[in-house]
Structure formats: structure tokens, C-alpha cells
Design a protein around this motif. Sequence first.
Motif, mmCIF file in Angstrom:
data_model
loop_
_atom_site.group_PDB
_atom_site.id
_atom_site.type_symbol
_atom_site.label_atom_id
_atom_site.label_comp_id
_atom_site.label_asym_id
_atom_site.label_seq_id
_atom_site.Cartn_x
_atom_site.Cartn_y
_atom_site.Cartn_z
ATOM 1 N N GLY A 14 -28.984 -10.758 -26.452
ATOM 2 C CA GLY A 14 -28.547 -9.535 -27.043
ATOM 3 C C GLY A 14 -29.636 -8.650 -27.894
ATOM 4 O O GLY A 14 -29.742 -7.553 -27.557
ATOM 5 N N GLN A 18 -31.138 -5.192 -26.734
ATOM 6 C CA GLN A 18 -31.277 -3.962 -27.561
ATOM 7 C C GLN A 18 -32.401 -3.484 -27.579
ATOM 8 O O GLN A 18 -32.825 -2.134 -27.357
ATOM 9 C CB GLN A 18 -30.624 -4.288 -28.978
ATOM 10 C CG GLN A 18 -30.720 -3.172 -29.779
ATOM 11 C CD GLN A 18 -30.080 -3.501 -30.981
ATOM 12 O OE1 GLN A 18 -29.045 -4.003 -30.980
ATOM 13 N NE2 GLN A 18 -30.608 -3.073 -32.492
ATOM 14 N N THR A 151 -27.102 -3.407 -17.334
ATOM 15 C CA THR A 151 -26.264 -2.662 -18.163
ATOM 16 C C THR A 151 -26.455 -1.122 -18.403
ATOM 17 O O THR A 151 -25.368 -0.695 -18.309
ATOM 18 C CB THR A 151 -26.122 -3.436 -19.831
ATOM 19 O OG1 THR A 151 -26.021 -4.830 -19.746
ATOM 20 C CG2 THR A 151 -24.917 -2.845 -20.561
ATOM 21 N N ALA A 159 -22.944 1.063 -23.854
ATOM 22 C CA ALA A 159 -22.474 -0.336 -23.670
ATOM 23 C C ALA A 159 -23.389 -1.396 -23.926
ATOM 24 O O ALA A 159 -23.132 -2.606 -24.336
ATOM 25 C CB ALA A 159 -22.206 -0.363 -22.328
ATOM 26 N N ALA A 160 -24.533 -1.038 -23.791
ATOM 27 C CA ALA A 160 -25.779 -2.143 -24.292
ATOM 28 C C ALA A 160 -25.683 -2.653 -25.592
ATOM 29 O O ALA A 160 -25.883 -3.681 -26.105
ATOM 30 C CB ALA A 160 -27.234 -1.757 -23.473
ATOM 31 N N ALA A 163 -22.712 -4.499 -26.558
ATOM 32 C CA ALA A 163 -22.845 -5.919 -26.182
ATOM 33 C C ALA A 163 -23.759 -6.662 -26.887
ATOM 34 O O ALA A 163 -23.337 -8.095 -27.106
ATOM 35 C CB ALA A 163 -23.425 -5.851 -24.610
ATOM 36 N N ASN A 164 -24.794 -5.971 -27.566
ATOM 37 C CA ASN A 164 -25.571 -6.661 -28.327
ATOM 38 C C ASN A 164 -24.873 -7.007 -29.738
ATOM 39 O O ASN A 164 -24.999 -8.084 -30.416
ATOM 40 C CB ASN A 164 -26.593 -6.112 -28.818
ATOM 41 C CG ASN A 164 -27.765 -6.674 -29.737
ATOM 42 O OD1 ASN A 164 -27.828 -7.837 -29.695
ATOM 43 N ND2 ASN A 164 -28.229 -6.007 -30.546
ATOM 44 N N LEU A 166 -21.673 -7.568 -30.030
ATOM 45 C CA LEU A 166 -20.744 -8.718 -29.819
ATOM 46 C C LEU A 166 -21.476 -9.939 -29.947
ATOM 47 O O LEU A 166 -21.034 -10.986 -30.121
ATOM 48 C CB LEU A 166 -20.107 -8.520 -28.523
ATOM 49 C CG LEU A 166 -18.954 -7.504 -28.352
ATOM 50 C CD1 LEU A 166 -18.459 -7.406 -26.846
ATOM 51 C CD2 LEU A 166 -17.930 -7.581 -29.558
ATOM 52 N N SER A 167 -22.648 -10.127 -29.332
ATOM 53 C CA SER A 167 -23.503 -11.255 -29.454
ATOM 54 C C SER A 167 -23.469 -11.553 -30.704
ATOM 55 O O SER A 167 -23.770 -12.873 -31.333
ATOM 56 C CB SER A 167 -24.835 -11.143 -28.647
ATOM 57 O OG SER A 167 -25.693 -10.274 -29.383
#
Length: 258
Positions: A14, A18, A151, A159-160, A163-164, A166-167
Motif C-alpha cells: 500500500g 500511494q 488501480t 481509490a488507490a 486502498a492504501n 485500508l492496508s
Amino acid sequence: MRWWSVANFVSNAGTWMQLTVQNLLVLQITGSAAATGLSMSVQAGPALFMSLLGGAAVDRWSRKLTAAVSQTLLGAVAFVTAVLVALDRLDMTSLLVLAAVTGIIATVDGPACALLGNDLVPAEDVPSAIGIGAMVHSAGRLVGTALAGVTVGFLGTAAAYAANGLSFLFVAAVVPFLRPAPGAAPTAGPDPTAAARGPGPGPGPRPGPGPRPGPRPRPGPGPTRPCAKACASSHAGPAWSRSPASPGSARSSGATTG
């Protein structure tokens, strides 16, 4: 250690996703390669000037708590960036500020996460844990860079960043459940359960100085023993009365008297 390796891989993937998306975003906003290099320098700058303070903080605090808090803060920064990108409210100044905050938090998060894996294995397995950590970091870098392009191409830049975030939250959720293996090295920093147990009994009073021993007495002269020869002579009478008469003297005496 397995769960931590998985969480560390997700976090590194992640992070690199980013970082790649951030470079693309700066290039999209400004169209300048110099601005892209500036954003990378702003994020990496705190590691150059504050790494010593970050390592000292990790030595004083619990590594599990430090890693969980730092990962949560990094996730919050990623979600804020995702919201600003989704709302089209992100400019270059805001991006540089968020990059600087990310770099400052990473000065504490990096040492804590790098050393946390060593606390989960026995002391003799620490070299293997270091090797696994390096391998996980390299694999996360490759996978994260590739996922960034996929992504952004299919879901967009916001969204990228999400997602980071969430990681990072995944790592923060895994850290409290990590347990050291039998024989693992003691964790640096204060024990988080010490406050719940309360202060232990303090040290007792120190004993005062005892009486100083006096001079040792010198042994006096012992009782004089009487001479054995003198005692024997005093109890046995004169020497002439003890000597037996020789046969020769008796015969000579008898011859004289006869």
C-alpha cells in the motif's frame, strides 16, 4: 510471525502504491517533473533529519503500541487524501503538507515495524526474521508499484489512496493479536500491563552500618609444662638406689666377707 509477515507485506504494497500514485498525481496537477521531485523530497526529508529522534522514541515506547498507532495515523492521512482527490479539492500545497506529515509519521513507524518482527521470534531466529522482513519489503515494493497502475487505470486515483488506507488499518488491527514466540527477546519499552498491575512493593530500608569489630586479642603464652625428666626423677628417688647390683659386685662382696 506469519500474520505479521502478511500484514507487513500488505502495508508495504500500500505504501508503494500511494507513492507511485502521488507522483502521477503531482505530474497531473502541475505537469512539472521538478514538482514531482519536490514532493518526493518533502516526504523523504523527515527521514533524513528526524530518524534519530524516531528511533529513540521507539526505544522508549512499546513497539506494538507504536506500530499500531503509527499505522492508524498513516491510514488516516491516506483517507484524507483520498477524500480530497475525490472532491477535486487537492492542490499542490495540500499535497506537500500531507506528504510531509506522512514522512514525519514514517520516522517512527519505520523502526517500530522493522524491529517488531524481531520481538516475535526466539533470539537465535532473529537473523532469519531480518531476512524475511527484507524479502517482504522488496516484494511489497514490486506488487505495490504494479497495483498502482492497475488501480489508477480502472478505479481512479482516489481509490488507490483509499486502498492504501485500508492496508494501514489492516496492519493496525493485526498488531494487538501478535504474540512473541517462546524464547523471544524481551520487547523494548515499558510493559503495557505494568499500569494495570499497579506499582509493586518498593525496596525495603537499607540496613545501617553495623558495629565495627574491635581488635582481635593476641593469644597469651600457654601454661608451662613441667619438665618430664625432672618429675620422673623427683618421684623415683636417688639414682644410686635404682641401679641394680651387678653380679660381679655381689661375688666380690661375698668373697671379701667370707
